[in-house]
Design a protein around this motif. Sequence first.
Motif, PDB file in Angstrom:
ATOM      1  N   LYS A  30       0.881  -1.160   0.000  1.00 29.36           N
ATOM      2  CA  LYS A  30       0.000   0.000   0.000  1.00 29.36           C
ATOM      3  C   LYS A  30       0.918   1.209   0.000  1.00 29.36           C
ATOM      4  CE  LYS A  30      -3.599   1.976   2.929  1.00 29.36           C
ATOM      5  NZ  LYS A  30      -4.605   2.323   1.970  1.00 29.36           N
ATOM      6  N   TRP A  31       0.648   2.146  -0.881  1.00 30.13           N
ATOM      7  CA  TRP A  31       1.573   3.268  -1.032  1.00 30.13           C
ATOM      8  C   TRP A  31       0.794   4.472  -1.513  1.00 30.13           C
ATOM      9  CZ3 TRP A  31       5.408   4.274  -5.549  1.00 30.13           C
ATOM     10  CH2 TRP A  31       6.416   5.164  -5.135  1.00 30.13           C
ATOM     11  N   ASP A  32       1.270   5.672  -1.201  1.00 30.59           N
ATOM     12  CA  ASP A  32       0.633   6.871  -1.756  1.00 30.59           C
ATOM     13  C   ASP A  32       1.665   7.797  -2.363  1.00 30.59           C
ATOM     14  OD1 ASP A  32       1.790   7.791   0.523  1.00 30.59           O
ATOM     15  OD2 ASP A  32      -0.071   7.932   1.645  1.00 30.59           O
ATOM     16  N   TYR A  33       2.761   7.272  -2.842  1.00 35.55           N
ATOM     17  CA  TYR A  33       3.846   7.986  -3.528  1.00 35.55           C
ATOM     18  C   TYR A  33       4.716   8.799  -2.580  1.00 35.55           C
ATOM     19  CZ  TYR A  33       1.101   6.940  -7.691  1.00 35.55           C
ATOM     20  OH  TYR A  33       0.382   6.313  -8.663  1.00 35.55           O
ATOM     21  N   ILE A  34       4.106   9.329  -1.500  1.00 36.15           N
ATOM     22  CA  ILE A  34       4.886  10.222  -0.637  1.00 36.15           C
ATOM     23  C   ILE A  34       5.499   9.439   0.514  1.00 36.15           C
ATOM     24  CG2 ILE A  34       4.821  12.259   0.815  1.00 36.15           C
ATOM     25  CD1 ILE A  34       2.389  13.171  -0.780  1.00 36.15           C
ATOM     26  N   LYS A  84      -3.694  -8.415  -0.171  1.00 36.94           N
ATOM     27  CA  LYS A  84      -4.889  -7.605   0.026  1.00 36.94           C
ATOM     28  C   LYS A  84      -5.322  -6.889  -1.257  1.00 36.94           C
ATOM     29  CE  LYS A  84      -6.740  -4.258   3.186  1.00 36.94           C
ATOM     30  NZ  LYS A  84      -6.342  -3.015   3.805  1.00 36.94           N
ATOM     31  N   LEU A  93     -19.545   0.865  -8.116  1.00 36.05           N
ATOM     32  CA  LEU A  93     -18.929   0.106  -7.041  1.00 36.05           C
ATOM     33  C   LEU A  93     -18.109  -1.067  -7.566  1.00 36.05           C
ATOM     34  CD1 LEU A  93     -21.880   0.151  -4.512  1.00 36.05           C
ATOM     35  CD2 LEU A  93     -19.765   1.446  -4.379  1.00 36.05           C
ATOM     36  N   TRP A 142     -10.628   7.308 -23.252  1.00 29.74           N
ATOM     37  CA  TRP A 142     -10.289   8.486 -22.469  1.00 29.74           C
ATOM     38  C   TRP A 142     -10.875   9.745 -23.102  1.00 29.74           C
ATOM     39  CZ3 TRP A 142      -7.828   9.927 -18.014  1.00 29.74           C
ATOM     40  CH2 TRP A 142      -7.343  11.231 -17.945  1.00 29.74           C
ATOM     41  N   ASN A 202     -14.153   8.855 -16.613  1.00 29.23           N
ATOM     42  CA  ASN A 202     -15.096   8.092 -15.796  1.00 29.23           C
ATOM     43  C   ASN A 202     -15.945   7.139 -16.625  1.00 29.23           C
ATOM     44  OD1 ASN A 202     -14.155   9.528 -13.601  1.00 29.23           O
ATOM     45  ND2 ASN A 202     -15.625  11.166 -13.969  1.00 29.23           N
ATOM     46  N   TYR A 249      -5.506   3.316 -14.592  1.00 29.13           N
ATOM     47  CA  TYR A 249      -5.035   4.699 -14.512  1.00 29.13           C
ATOM     48  C   TYR A 249      -5.712   5.437 -13.351  1.00 29.13           C
ATOM     49  CZ  TYR A 249      -4.243   9.531 -15.698  1.00 29.13           C
ATOM     50  OH  TYR A 249      -3.889  10.851 -15.628  1.00 29.13           O
ATOM     51  N   PHE A 304      -3.831   7.049 -10.161  1.00 29.30           N
ATOM     52  CA  PHE A 304      -3.583   8.489 -10.104  1.00 29.30           C
ATOM     53  C   PHE A 304      -4.739   9.325  -9.570  1.00 29.30           C
ATOM     54  CE2 PHE A 304      -0.569   6.965 -13.318  1.00 29.30           C
ATOM     55  CZ  PHE A 304       0.585   7.300 -12.629  1.00 29.30           C
ATOM     56  N   THR A 305      -5.979   8.845  -9.627  1.00 28.01           N
ATOM     57  CA  THR A 305      -7.015   9.671  -9.003  1.00 28.01           C
ATOM     58  C   THR A 305      -7.397   9.113  -7.643  1.00 28.01           C
ATOM     59  OG1 THR A 305      -8.654   8.554 -10.333  1.00 28.01           O
ATOM     60  CG2 THR A 305      -8.026  10.729 -11.035  1.00 28.01           C
ATOM     61  N   ARG A 306      -7.362   7.771  -7.485  1.00 27.76           N
ATOM     62  CA  ARG A 306      -7.661   7.223  -6.167  1.00 27.76           C
ATOM     63  C   ARG A 306      -6.388   6.968  -5.366  1.00 27.76           C
ATOM     64  NH1 ARG A 306     -10.758   2.789  -8.970  1.00 27.76           N
ATOM     65  NH2 ARG A 306     -11.933   4.119 -10.377  1.00 27.76           N
ATOM     66  N   ILE A 307      -5.235   7.200  -5.973  1.00 23.84           N
ATOM     67  CA  ILE A 307      -3.928   7.092  -5.297  1.00 23.84           C
ATOM     68  C   ILE A 307      -3.755   5.728  -4.636  1.00 23.84           C
ATOM     69  CG2 ILE A 307      -2.233   8.401  -3.929  1.00 23.84           C
ATOM     70  CD1 ILE A 307      -3.655  10.168  -5.850  1.00 23.84           C
ATOM     71  N   ASN A 308      -4.048   4.660  -5.354  1.00 23.53           N
ATOM     72  CA  ASN A 308      -3.774   3.311  -4.858  1.00 23.53           C
ATOM     73  C   ASN A 308      -2.872   2.594  -5.848  1.00 23.53           C
ATOM     74  OD1 ASN A 308      -5.527   3.523  -2.624  1.00 23.53           O
ATOM     75  ND2 ASN A 308      -7.271   3.057  -3.947  1.00 23.53           N
TER      76      ASN A 308
END
Lengths: 451, 313
Positions: B49-53, B62, B82, B253, B259, B274, B278-282
């Motif tokens: 699990k990471w968020d780049y920072i 998981k 969902l 796209w 979306n 993508y 980059f939008t949900r940061i997972n």
Amino acid sequence: MRKALFGVFLVFVMLFAVAASGCIGGGETTTTTETQVKTETKVETQTQVQEKVFIRFAGWSAGETEMKNYQRMISQFESKYPNIGVKYEVITQMFHENILASFGAGVAPDVFYVDSSWSPMFIDKGALYPVSDLADKAFIDQFYPFLLEPFKKGDKLYGLPKDWSMLALFYNKKLFEQAGLTKPPETWEELEQYAKIIAEKTGKPGLAIYLGGFNRYVPVAVSNGASKPWFEKPEDASWFDNPTVKETLTWYINLYRVGKVEMEKEGKTPYVVQPGDVGAGWLGDAFGQQEVAMVISGNWMIPFLSDQFPDFKYGEDWDIAPLPAGKEGRATMAYTVILGINAKTEHPQETWKFVEYLLGPEGQKELVVKAGQTLPSIKGFENDPDMWPQHKKTLSFMPDYKEVVVFIWGPKSGPLEGKFSDAMAAAMRGEMTPEEAIDIMKQIVQEELSG
Amino acid sequence: MFSKFSSFYEKARNKEIVAGLSLISIAVLLNLVFGYFAMIFAFYLSFFKWDYIGEMQFVGLKNYAIVVRDLIRGINGASYLLSPFYTGLKNILVYTAIVVPVQTFLAIVLASFANQKIKGQQFFKVSYFLPATTSSVIIALIFIWLFMKNGFINYVLTTVVPGFQPIDWINDKSYLLLAIALVAIWGTSGHFMVSFLAAMQAIPKDIYEAAMLDGAGPIRRFFFITIPMLRPMIVYVVVMGLIGALQMFDLAWVMAGANGGPGGAGYTVALDIYNEAFTRINPGVAAAKSWFLFAIIFTTTYLFQKKYGGAMR
């Protein structure tokens, strides 16, 4: 001889391959060139004692004028502080995603824009340098306090806003006149009624809204007595169980669902549209083309209108009014962007000098007040003669609002806003009922925030 | 030093080795860095699990469980909001089933026309190939305009087909994917036509001459000589088409939006990867999803190759 030549050629190919692999290696090569540049300047100008420091500044662009203004401010700053060089990088799309990716790659800029809705993520992960360690209290006290709230954590402050905007109602006076209306709507119900009347009398839809857009709906809920949305843990999904929230969200979704989708099914003129329905790219465009009579938008729309639609004049043709009131009074949304300093920057002092210069009275006067982009985030410009009258008018509504909500819904505001808007848009198009959309939004909160 | 190298290089065997290695070195290097390293890193990432920072946090399987939960949910009929991965997968399979056979068939037909000695065939070759040289984003933007409710395509259809009601291609969830598929077919068949044209011109002329002497007409010649002789190329084109279609991103796209447009009808797996990254940061979940996509592409192409690729010359 020919063989020897071929041999030389091969050596070149290999050298090229080595050089290419060096380039692919990335970062290190660049650093060496940079140090070379530094030493050269040192040799040439003997008088310069300090080494020249370069900082990188990344922002998005709100148009060419803004970019030029920043460029001008940067050269002024550089002549004032000859030992600091600023590299201005404009990222036009997916700004925060780009910044995050550059953090992942370890090449994030020294100072960059951070929208309020994304700031918790940056603050929680320790990506932002605490500004309170760099700025003195007097400097911080110049800012509007409510704009600073979202950027505090513990006793530290992590960002200072470069400017801000708030939602107001923009209305077309000529279309109002044609429809026999004399003043802007006072309540949300009146807003919908006016939209219908305008559509009937002029044939043009009265109101344009975005499909989705949770942040545009929030002032409706808050003005009707709901609390500010805040999602920090899965249980916070219960905000959607509040009857006021359910009622107002259904009302908001139905604006389009009934005002456009059902009207068209019955072959009637729609009274609520989205910008695309009238061939416009966004609300400002739809309003400027005079295809709709009312939109709810922020101050960023003002320079756009004067730039793109010079014949559509403020005061004569269109005017600004405070957002309509709900049962509990009026509420509006504020949007702000900070200049965040990278926590890992090698030059925090120099970067702060630059931020201080841009955000201080001098910088804001040039970049915000005179340019008329948005509202200045420091106090004292309310009566400045250079302030555009349209911005002055929106600022004058401040006492009318019982609440100014800053665009931020907790640690995952950015991703949540996107998903909420998808669910709202689906309901607005009529793909699901408002109740189903609300259920999905609750589930989204629970999932996003459960670890 | 140089003379030493030179004498080493004098030996013909060594010469070939040096030349060969140096010529492939750049391509191999690029492939190692941007291909294999990225792939292995994605595999590693899929367990974190990471968020780049912040720090990367090991979460075991998981991330894969999240993807499986998404699929199960989708099968049980949850809303597309969902179960984005399931929605993307469903769309992309339908899209592939439409695009790959049609583009392959069309490419063969176009190639056999271009292979005739008719006047102005050069013009047709160029005009068929032109879409392959245009940026897919530009193509998509032009087609959005053509597909509008009062656009050109509806105009032609209403004029040609009696009683045809204009379709809101882009904003109607039942037609959006079809519209994207049509653009993809238009854009890629010209490209594959060139492959088929090359293969057709490699077919020995004497086979046709012998068939003509035996009295075989042009249609029989096409089905009994051209198609069988093209078989290796057909396998190649289908495999490339499968890979391209299953990874489709750019057209969706632009035409449907990030979306997926109304009802998520234009959502694809690549878009979902993508968005997840980059939008949900997972990025971890995104990496797990890309390994799912890899598994799907690998098995489909492997099965296809195994069944039809064996008879290659």
